[in-house]
Design an enzyme around this catalytic site. Structure first.
Site, PDB file in Angstrom:
ATOM      1  N   HIS A 196       1.086  15.902  -6.451  1.00  0.00           N
ATOM      2  CA  HIS A 196       1.732  16.690  -4.733  1.00  0.00           C
ATOM      3  C   HIS A 196       1.148  14.868  -4.108  1.00  0.00           C
ATOM      4  O   HIS A 196       1.716  14.696  -3.174  1.00  0.00           O
ATOM      5  CB  HIS A 196       1.530  17.056  -3.640  1.00  0.00           C
ATOM      6  CG  HIS A 196       1.891  18.818  -4.482  1.00  0.00           C
ATOM      7  ND1 HIS A 196       2.514  19.246  -4.080  1.00  0.00           N
ATOM      8  CD2 HIS A 196       0.653  19.345  -5.587  1.00  0.00           C
ATOM      9  CE1 HIS A 196       2.645  20.896  -4.979  1.00  0.00           C
ATOM     10  NE2 HIS A 196       1.596  20.245  -5.861  1.00  0.00           N
TER      11      HIS A 196
ATOM     12  N   SER B  89       9.874 -13.256  -0.957  1.00  0.00           N
ATOM     13  CA  SER B  89      11.206 -12.957  -0.057  1.00  0.00           C
ATOM     14  C   SER B  89      11.614 -14.918   0.157  1.00  0.00           C
ATOM     15  O   SER B  89      11.558 -15.520   0.874  1.00  0.00           O
ATOM     16  CB  SER B  89      10.423 -12.726   1.393  1.00  0.00           C
ATOM     17  OG  SER B  89      11.504 -12.610   1.969  1.00  0.00           O
TER      18      SER B  89
ATOM     19  N   LYS C  35       5.109 -12.355   0.815  1.00  0.00           N
ATOM     20  CA  LYS C  35       5.886 -11.636  -0.052  1.00  0.00           C
ATOM     21  C   LYS C  35       5.922 -11.163  -1.860  1.00  0.00           C
ATOM     22  O   LYS C  35       5.989 -12.807  -1.498  1.00  0.00           O
ATOM     23  CB  LYS C  35       7.330 -10.662   0.969  1.00  0.00           C
ATOM     24  CG  LYS C  35       7.291 -10.772   1.778  1.00  0.00           C
ATOM     25  CD  LYS C  35       6.536  -8.667   1.932  1.00  0.00           C
ATOM     26  CE  LYS C  35       8.057  -7.992   1.364  1.00  0.00           C
ATOM     27  NZ  LYS C  35       9.339  -7.998   1.468  1.00  0.00           N
TER      28      LYS C  35
ATOM     29  N   GLU D 113      11.998  -1.995  -8.922  1.00  0.00           N
ATOM     30  CA  GLU D 113      13.420  -1.488  -8.665  1.00  0.00           C
ATOM     31  C   GLU D 113      14.334  -1.266  -9.380  1.00  0.00           C
ATOM     32  O   GLU D 113      15.049  -0.609  -9.326  1.00  0.00           O
ATOM     33  CB  GLU D 113      13.193  -2.210  -7.038  1.00  0.00           C
ATOM     34  CG  GLU D 113      11.526  -2.817  -5.799  1.00  0.00           C
ATOM     35  CD  GLU D 113      11.604  -3.126  -5.265  1.00  0.00           C
ATOM     36  OE1 GLU D 113      12.232  -2.778  -3.725  1.00  0.00           O
ATOM     37  OE2 GLU D 113      11.674  -4.788  -5.098  1.00  0.00           O
TER      38      GLU D 113
END
Ligand code: ARG
Length: 473
Positions: free
Chosen positions: A172, A293, A299, A306
Site C-alpha cells: 500500500h 528542465s 531539475k 516516464e
C-alpha cells in the site's frame, strides 16, 4: 471542411496507373480512396518475409507441375535480385504499388517477364499476408526475447552488486517489513521470466502455415503444403482455409503479451521514479538516462522512465484497438485486417527501445545505501515483535493486538518503538522481558525469512542462482 494532407503529386498520379487487379475496373480510383486503401507505407517492412514466402510458393508450384523448371529458376533469381535491391535501398516503390505484395510481384515481372506473372497462381494476398505475418512474428519474438534477457541480466547484476543492503519493503506504499534490496530487484526479474515464457509459447502458435488457403476456399492446384511449411521452417499447416486467412490471434496475443511486458516495465519505472525523488533519495539515475528542465536549472527528470510508463498506455490501447477491429468480422478475410500491422509494428518498435533503455538505466543508476539505511523505521519490525510473543506461547491473534497496543503507546509518547522503556512493554503484557530489545534488529528479521522465496540472504542467493539458470544467463 479540412481534408487530409494529400500524398505528393507523383504519388497522386497512381490512380491512373494500371493495377494488378485492374481487369474488371473501367474507371479510375479516387486518389484519396487509393491512398486510404494502400498499405505500402507501413507494410513494406514485410518485404523480406514476403520474398521468403514467395520462394517457397514458387517451389510448391513447380512441385505441383504448375510451372516449368526454367520458370522456377527465373522466379527464384528474380526474387533474389529484389532482395539485393531492397538491401541496397535500390528498390523503387512505384505509384501503382498498393502493398508490399503487389510491389514485389510487379518488380518480379519487370525483371523476369511472363514467368513473374505465374507466381501468384493459386495464391491470394489473403493467405500471403497471413504467412508473412507468421514469419515476421517469429523473428520479432526472438528479438524481443533477447532484449528481455538483457533487462533480466541487468536486474541480476543489480541484485549481486547491491547484495546486503536492507530496505523498507512496502505494501500500500506504506512501510511494511524489512527486505533485502536484492530481493526487491529480483521481484522485477520474475515477471519478465513469465513474459519470456509467454513469448516462447506464442512462437509455437505462430508457427502454422496459412499458405495454400488461397483467398479463403483453398487452392485447386496440387500443392504440397507440408513441403511449404518445411521450406519456411514452420511446424504445421493450418487446418481450415477460412480460418487461416482470418486468423489474427497471434497478433492479438503478441499485443497482449507486449502489453503485460510493458506493464511490468512500467511498474518498475514508477517505483524507480519514486525512489529517485528528493523525498526518497534511494537511487540516483545516471545523467545518460535523464534530461534537464528548460526553465528550472536544478531539475533532473526521469524522462526515460516516464516514457516507458506512458508508452505502456499506448501499447495497451493498440491491443484493445485490434480486438475491437476483429470482433465484428463476419467471415474469412476483410480489409479491416489490414489494420493489424500498424499496432504490431509500432508496439514492436516501442519494445525495441523500451527494453534496452531500461537495461542501461538499471546498470548505470547509483544506489544510495546511506539514504536507504537511514530511512529504515524500527516500526517495520512490529511483525517480528508479534512473533516474539508467539515464541512465548501467546496465540498470534492476541500477540498482534498486544503489539498494536505497544505501538499506540509509542506513538502517544512520541518515543520510537525500539526506545520505549521496558516498563511500557510490561504494562501491556508481562510476557515481555528485557530481551524484547533484541527484536529490533533488521538483519535478524530478514535472516529468519529463510524459506525458498523469502528475503533471507541465503534464500536470495539461491534465488539468484535459480534466476540465472532459468534465464540462461
Ligand atoms: N494489404 C492487405 C493487408 O494487409 C493484403 C491483403 C489484401 N487482400 C485483399 N483481398 N485486398 O491485409
Amino acid at each position: 471542411m479540412a481534408r487530409p494532407i494529400p500524398y505528393p503529386n507523383s504519388v497522386m498520379k497512381r490512380c491512373s496507373v494500371t493495377k494488378l487487379w485492374g481487369g474488371r475496373f473501367a474507371g479510375g480510383v479516387d486518389p484519396l480512396a487509393w491512398q486510404y486503401n494502400a498499405s505500402i507505407s507501413f507494410d513494406f517492412r514485410l518485404a523480406k518475409v514476403d520474398i521468403q514466402g514467395s520462394k517457397a510458393w514458387a517451389k510448391g508450384l513447380r512441385k505441383a507441375g504448375v510451372i516449368r523448371a526454367d520458370e522456377l529458376d527465373l522466379i527464384l533469381d528474380g526474387l533474389e535480385k529484389i532482395s539485393y535491391e531492397i538491401e541496397a535501398s535500390e528498390f523503387y516503390i512505384q505509384p501503382a504499388d498498393e502493398d508490399v505484395h503487389t510491389a514485389i510481384e510487379r518488380r518480379l515481372t519487370e525483371l523476369v517477364g511472363a514467368a513473374g506473372g505465374k507466381l501468384h497462381t493459386g495464391r491470394s494476398r489473403n493467405d500471403q499476408v497471413a504467412t508473412d505475418l507468421a514469419l515476421w512474428m517469429i523473428e520479432a519474438l526472438e528479438v524481443i526475447e533477447k532484449n528481455i534477457k538483457e533487462v533480466q541480466l541487468s536486474l541480476i547484476k543489480r541484485s549481486e552488486k547491491d547484495f546486503g543492503i536492507i530496505i523498507n519493503g512496502y505494501t500500500h506504499l506504506q512501510q511494511s517489513q524489512p527486505i533485502l534490496l536484492s530481493h526487491w530487484w529480483l521481484s522485477h526479474f520474475w515477471p519478465l521470466m513469465r513474459d519470456r515464457q509467454r513469448l516462447a509459447e506464442l512462437k509455437k502458435r505462430a508457427s502454422v502455415l496459412p499458405l495454400g488457403s488461397g483467398a479463403m476456399a483453398g487452392t485447386p492446384y496440387p500443392i504440397d503444403r507440408k513441403f511449404l511449411a518445411a521450406e519456411l521452417g514452420l511446424d504445421s499447416i493450418s487446418p481450415n482455409s477460412i480460418d487461416a486467412v482470418a486468423n489474427r490471434d497471434t497478433v492479438a496475443e503478441f499485443l497482449f503479451t507486449a502489453s503485460l511486458l510493458a506493464v511490468h516495465l512500467s511498474k518498475l519505472s514508477e517505483a524507480l521514479i519514486l525512489f529517485s525523488t528528493a523525498e526518497f533519495g534511494f537511487i540516483h539515475l545516471s545523467d545518460a538516462y535523464t534530461t534537464g528542465s528548460s526553465l528550472m536549472p536544478q531539475k533532473k527528470n526521469p524522462d526515460t522512465l516516464e516514457l516507458t510508463r506512458g508508452k505502456t498506455g499506448t501499447i495497451i490501447g493498440r491491443l484493445t484497438g485490434l480486438l475491437a477491429a476483429l470482433k465484428g468480422l463476419p467471415s474469412s478475410y476483410d480489409k479491416d485486417l489490414q489494420e493489424d500491422k500498424m499496432p504490431l509494428f509500432e508496439t514492436y518498435d516501442s519494445l525495441c527501445l523500451m527494453l534496452p533503455v531500461m537495461a542501461g538505466l538499471l546498470e548505470s543508476l547509483e544506489v544510495d545505501a546511506g539514504r536507504i539505511h537511514s530511512a529504515l523505521n524500527p516500526a517495520i519490525l512490529a511483525t517480528d515483535l508479534a512473533d516474539y510473543l508467539v515464541a512465548k506461547g501467546i496465540p498470534f491473534r492476541e500477540a498482534h493486538s498486544l503489539v498494536g497496543q505497544v505501538i499506540r503507546k509509542s506513538e502517544g509518547l512520541h518515543v520510537p518503538l525500539h526506545q520505549l522503556p521496558l516498563k511500557d512493554f510490561l504494562a501491556v503484557n508481562p510476557a515481555f522481558t528485557a530481551d524484547v530489545f533484541d527484536v529490533f534488529d533488521f538483519e535478524k528479521s530478514i535472516s529468519k525469512r529463510n524459506l525458498p522465496g523469502g528475503t533471507a540472504p541465503a534464500a536470495v542467493q539461491e534465488q539468484i542462482a535459480l534466476a540465472k539458470h532459468l534465464a540462461g544467463l
